[in-house]
Scaffold this motif. Structure first.
Motif, PDB file in Angstrom:
ATOM      1  N   UNK A   1       0.862  -1.188   0.000  1.00 39.82           N
ATOM      2  CA  UNK A   1       0.000   0.000   0.000  1.00 39.82           C
ATOM      3  C   UNK A   1       0.898   1.238   0.000  1.00 39.82           C
ATOM      4  N   UNK A   2       0.423   2.288  -0.675  1.00 38.55           N
ATOM      5  CA  UNK A   2       1.282   3.459  -0.855  1.00 38.55           C
ATOM      6  C   UNK A   2       2.384   3.171  -1.855  1.00 38.55           C
ATOM      7  N   UNK A   3       2.143   2.191  -2.739  1.00 36.14           N
ATOM      8  CA  UNK A   3       3.192   1.722  -3.662  1.00 36.14           C
ATOM      9  C   UNK A   3       3.416   2.597  -4.882  1.00 36.14           C
ATOM     10  N   UNK A   4       2.656   3.692  -5.002  1.00 35.27           N
ATOM     11  CA  UNK A   4       2.786   4.515  -6.213  1.00 35.27           C
ATOM     12  C   UNK A   4       3.874   5.574  -6.105  1.00 35.27           C
ATOM     13  N   UNK A   5       4.286   5.881  -4.870  1.00 38.99           N
ATOM     14  CA  UNK A   5       5.259   6.979  -4.664  1.00 38.99           C
ATOM     15  C   UNK A   5       6.116   6.674  -3.443  1.00 38.99           C
ATOM     16  N   UNK A   6       7.176   7.487  -3.265  1.00 40.08           N
ATOM     17  CA  UNK A   6       7.935   7.504  -2.018  1.00 40.08           C
ATOM     18  C   UNK A   6       8.425   6.150  -1.527  1.00 40.08           C
ATOM     19  N   UNK A   7       8.242   5.915  -0.243  1.00 42.75           N
ATOM     20  CA  UNK A   7       8.767   4.702   0.399  1.00 42.75           C
ATOM     21  C   UNK A   7       8.166   3.446  -0.239  1.00 42.75           C
ATOM     22  N   UNK A   8       6.841   3.467  -0.440  1.00 41.25           N
ATOM     23  CA  UNK A   8       6.166   2.277  -0.981  1.00 41.25           C
ATOM     24  C   UNK A   8       6.690   1.905  -2.358  1.00 41.25           C
ATOM     25  N   UNK A   9       6.948   2.911  -3.199  1.00 41.34           N
ATOM     26  CA  UNK A   9       7.436   2.604  -4.556  1.00 41.34           C
ATOM     27  C   UNK A   9       8.850   2.011  -4.488  1.00 41.34           C
ATOM     28  N   UNK A  10       9.703   2.566  -3.615  1.00 40.84           N
ATOM     29  CA  UNK A  10      11.062   2.021  -3.479  1.00 40.84           C
ATOM     30  C   UNK A  10      11.007   0.571  -2.991  1.00 40.84           C
ATOM     31  N   UNK A  11      10.095   0.301  -2.065  1.00 40.80           N
ATOM     32  CA  UNK A  11       9.964  -1.079  -1.553  1.00 40.80           C
ATOM     33  C   UNK A  11       9.423  -1.996  -2.656  1.00 40.80           C
ATOM     34  N   UNK A  12       8.493  -1.471  -3.462  1.00 45.19           N
ATOM     35  CA  UNK A  12       7.947  -2.271  -4.569  1.00 45.19           C
ATOM     36  C   UNK A  12       9.055  -2.651  -5.552  1.00 45.19           C
ATOM     37  N   UNK A  13       9.969  -1.706  -5.840  1.00 47.78           N
ATOM     38  CA  UNK A  13      11.124  -2.019  -6.706  1.00 47.78           C
ATOM     39  C   UNK A  13      11.934  -3.169  -6.103  1.00 47.78           C
ATOM     40  N   UNK A  14      12.202  -3.030  -4.799  1.00 49.79           N
ATOM     41  CA  UNK A  14      13.027  -4.041  -4.116  1.00 49.79           C
ATOM     42  C   UNK A  14      12.353  -5.423  -4.197  1.00 49.79           C
ATOM     43  N   UNK A  15      11.040  -5.442  -3.941  1.00 54.83           N
ATOM     44  CA  UNK A  15      10.320  -6.725  -3.946  1.00 54.83           C
ATOM     45  C   UNK A  15      10.283  -7.310  -5.352  1.00 54.83           C
ATOM     46  N   UNK A  16      10.124  -6.447  -6.363  1.00 53.67           N
ATOM     47  CA  UNK A  16      10.128  -6.943  -7.751  1.00 53.67           C
ATOM     48  C   UNK A  16      11.493  -7.561  -8.057  1.00 53.67           C
TER      49      UNK A  16
ATOM     50  N   UNK B   1      15.005   2.534   3.224  1.00 55.79           N
ATOM     51  CA  UNK B   1      13.898   1.763   3.815  1.00 55.79           C
ATOM     52  C   UNK B   1      13.742   0.451   3.036  1.00 55.79           C
ATOM     53  N   UNK B   2      13.883   0.549   1.701  1.00 53.72           N
ATOM     54  CA  UNK B   2      13.794  -0.671   0.888  1.00 53.72           C
ATOM     55  C   UNK B   2      14.908  -1.653   1.265  1.00 53.72           C
ATOM     56  N   UNK B   3      16.100  -1.115   1.545  1.00 54.11           N
ATOM     57  CA  UNK B   3      17.221  -1.990   1.942  1.00 54.11           C
ATOM     58  C   UNK B   3      16.930  -2.644   3.297  1.00 54.11           C
ATOM     59  N   UNK B   4      16.207  -1.926   4.164  1.00 57.66           N
ATOM     60  CA  UNK B   4      15.827  -2.506   5.469  1.00 57.66           C
ATOM     61  C   UNK B   4      14.859  -3.673   5.240  1.00 57.66           C
TER      62      UNK B   4
END
Ligand SMILES: NC(=O)c1ccc[n+]([C@@H]2O[C@H](COP(=O)([O-])OP(=O)(O)OC[C@H]3O[C@@H](n4cnc5c(N)ncnc54)[C@H](OP(=O)(O)O)[C@@H]3O)[C@@H](O)[C@H]2O)c1
Length: 267
Positions: free
Chosen positions: A10-25, A213-216
């Motif tokens: 959730x919140x995956x379109x911008x900011x922290x959520x998008x960076x985490x989405x990249x990491x998960x992909x 945050x994505x690295x965490x």
């Protein structure tokens, strides 16, 4: 055959959520992005698919939904379960920040709670039975440093984030035996639209970056299944430094019996 893991962000379109989405992909998850703006979701899907060379089936799915709407959350989780049959990771990143404490009108106070606290709660309520049936799952909620240490003029936001920390701590105790790990992230300033909109006291390069945050998240996912991490507090060095020097100055003001000086020093 091992199934492909599925992650709701959730919140995956911008900011922290998008960076985490990249990491998960990049880690091979089927990413399911949730936010209100369809245009931003589409842009994030294109960006993630291009960066990780994902074809149409592997590209993120997008769900335009307001997480303050309980029925919309249930519909998103139902649709993901229907499409992929499993949910391995829930990243509750959607959030809003509105400054103020007693000047907040009750409707705004309620809005902060609906987005920052009730939404992660309802997502967990819907996802936990699915993870329980799988015998495994991971939940990562984004609270804030303000969910651990409240600062002036941020009472509504801090209350919602303290609530999320408390919810996470209780769920941590409930879920461990069910094979589900839950971690609350508590970052200080992160260089996103949210920090820019709040007139942060730090320069962008002095803040935590969304990629940190994505690295965490990557680190959490690298831990073996018997390991549990209840929460992670991420601080900006400059903030720690500033507060440290104010605390020392306050001690000296106390020792030298200068109450006016003590009062003028704010943490
Ligand atoms: N930035 C910081 O300094 C900082 C520090 C500590 C904690 N946090 C927390 O980290 C999380 C992410 O913040 P961020 O800095 O990445 O913020 P951001 O850049 O403003 O992004 C917020 C994300 O949440 C989505 N969102 C907001 N309200 C929503 C709603 N009602 N329904 C569905 N989606 C919604 C936004 O998309 P739409 O607007 O399109 O809906 C966007 O994708 C938040 O929970 C925030 O409180 C941020």
């Amino acid at each position: 055959m091992k199934s492909i893991p599925v992650a709701i962000v959730t919140g995956g379109s911008r900011g922290i959520g998008k960076a985490v989405a990249h990491e998960l992909a990049s880690l091979g998850y089927r990413v399911q992005l949730v936010a209100r703006s369809r245009a931003n979701l589409e842009a994030a899907r294109e960006e993630i698919a291009a960066a990780h060379h994902l074809d149409a089936e592997a590209a993120p799915d997008i769900y335009a939904a307001d997480v303050s709407d309980v029925a919309a959350i249930r519909a998103v989780v139902g649709a993901v379960k229907e499409r992929w049959g499993r949910i391995d990771l829930l990243f509750n990143g959607a959030g809003i920040s509105i400054p103020g404490t007693f000047d907040l009108d009750p409707a705004t106070f309620t809005r902060l709670f609906e987005v920052n606290l009730r939404a992660p709660f309802v997502f967990m309520q819907e996802v936990v039975p699915i993870m329980e049936a799988q015998g495994s799952g991971r939940i990562i909620n984004v609270a804030s440093r303000n969910g651990k240490v409240a600062v002036a003029n941020l009472g509504g936001y801090s209350a919602s984030k303290f609530g999320l920390v408390g919810l996470g701590e209780s769920a941590f105790r409930d879920l461990s035996a069910k094979g589900i790990s839950i971690t609350t992230l508590c970052p200080g300033w992160v260089n996103t639209d949210m920090a820019a909109g709040e007139g942060a006291s730090l320069a962008p390069e002095e803040m935590i970056q969304p990629e940190d945050v994505a690295a965490t998240v990557r680190w959490l996912l690298s831990l073996r299944s018997p390991v549990r991490v209840m929460d992670v507090l991420l601080e900006c060095a400059k903030d720690v430094e500033r507060r440290g020097s104010v605390e020392i100055a306050k001690l000296y003001a106390l020792r030298n019996r200068h109450p006016e000086e003590y009062d003028s020093l704010t943490l």
